[in-house]
Design an enzyme around this catalytic site. Structure first.
Site, PDB file in Angstrom:
ATOM      1  CD  GLU A  81      -2.708  -1.061   2.595  1.00  0.00           C
ATOM      2  OE1 GLU A  81      -2.444  -0.183   3.451  1.00  0.00           O
ATOM      3  OE2 GLU A  81      -3.577  -1.926   2.772  1.00  0.00           O
ATOM      4  CG  ASP A 132      -4.003   7.718   8.469  1.00  0.00           C
ATOM      5  OD1 ASP A 132      -3.974   6.471   8.514  1.00  0.00           O
ATOM      6  OD2 ASP A 132      -4.246   8.358   7.443  1.00  0.00           O
ATOM      7  CE1 TYR A 156      -6.892  -2.250   7.483  1.00  0.00           C
ATOM      8  CE2 TYR A 156      -5.937  -1.351   5.471  1.00  0.00           C
ATOM      9  CZ  TYR A 156      -5.907  -1.535   6.842  1.00  0.00           C
ATOM     10  OH  TYR A 156      -4.887  -0.982   7.576  1.00  0.00           O
TER      11      TYR A 156
END
Length: 278
Positions: free
Chosen positions: A50, A61, A176
């Site tokens: 990725e 994040d 994911y």
């Protein structure tokens, strides 16, 4: 549509082991170091890569990847430059799946049709865009699939059975699974809950399930590799890179090795959990 992602997961399923999916931020701390890392990751044990597209407001994040994005932006890394990195990587590596990960804003500014054309030409196999829900599939997900790129969706501990079919409807490549409720790199997941979550997802989809958020070492990776089709590691690699930089935030002679040494360690953990395929 079969991509390198599909081929790689199928190949590893035949081998009886999970994939190691590694994340690095494009342009952190500079483009040359990112390219060196891209080229070195497969030999270190990365099965899928990725590549982050830096953005000013990375809301999903944690501190490590936020800082990596800021370092990349400080050296004027743009989406166009990240796509050039992908193209350079693909010249020498035609097998390793490469996924662009980030947020919709840079893609929107770049222009969706242009982005999809350029990403495909650069040898990109899929995209993960964390701030585009299924209700916005017409923005990027469906056009990406038409262009031959997998649109990989995230599922979380709070994605219930009523919501899952909507989330999975146009997902491709793999699912994911975000193993914690929170930001990247913030905590270590509860592995007993991860196993149950993966089993639940598999009742809804035939796609591989890769698990990330919180994987820091070989032990974490082995625990997840026993119950999932893939193990995703990002913050730990980004942090290893950060610690290798000099006082001015520049790469050093040991920067690439700082990341690849950790990838080898984690890859060994993933491989230790391999089993004989049924």
């Amino acid at each position: 549509m079969t991509t390198r992602i599909d081929s790689r997961f199928a190949e590893l399923a035949r081998e009886g082991r999970a994939a190691l999916v590694t994340f690095i931020m494009g342009g952190d701390p500079d483009l040359e170091t990112t390219l060196a890392l891209l080229k070195a990751l497969p030999a270190a044990g990365a099965d899928v890569i990725e590549l982050g597209m830096p953005f000013t407001d990375p809301m999903a994040d944690g501190p490590a990847i936020q800082a990596a994005g800021l370092r990349a932006l400080a050296t004027h890394t743009t989406l166009a430059k990240v796509l050039k990195l992908a193209a350079e990587f693909r010249k020498a590596d035609t097998a390793t799946p490469l996924i662009l990960m980030g947020y919709y804003n840079p893609i929107y500014v770049y222009g969706v049709p242009r982005f999809l054309t350029d990403a495909k030409a650069a040898g990109v196999d899929g995209v993960i865009v964390v701030d585009l829900p299924p209700e916005e599939d017409s923005e990027l997900c469906l056009p990406a699939q038409e262009a031959g790129l997998a649109f990989i969706r995230l599922a979380t501990p709070t994605t219930d059975d009523a919501r899952l079919p909507t989330v999975l409807a146009h997902t491709a490549g793999f699912v994911y699974y975000v193993s914690i409720t929170g930001i990247t790199g913030a905590a270590t997941p509860d592995y007993s809950k991860v196993a149950a979550a993966v089993a639940r997802l598999k009742r809804h989809t035939a796609l591989p399930v890769a698990v990330g958020f919180g994987v820091k070492n070989a032990e974490n990776a082995a625990a997840i590799a026993k119950v999932a089709d893939g193990v995703v590691v990002g913050s730990a690699l980004v942090d290893a890179l950060r610690k290798s930089l000099d006082a001015n935030g520049h790469a050093t002679a040991g920067s690439v090795a700082a990341v690849t040494d950790l990838v080898r360690e984690i890859a060994a953990g993933v491989r230790s959990a391999a089993h004989q395929p049924a």
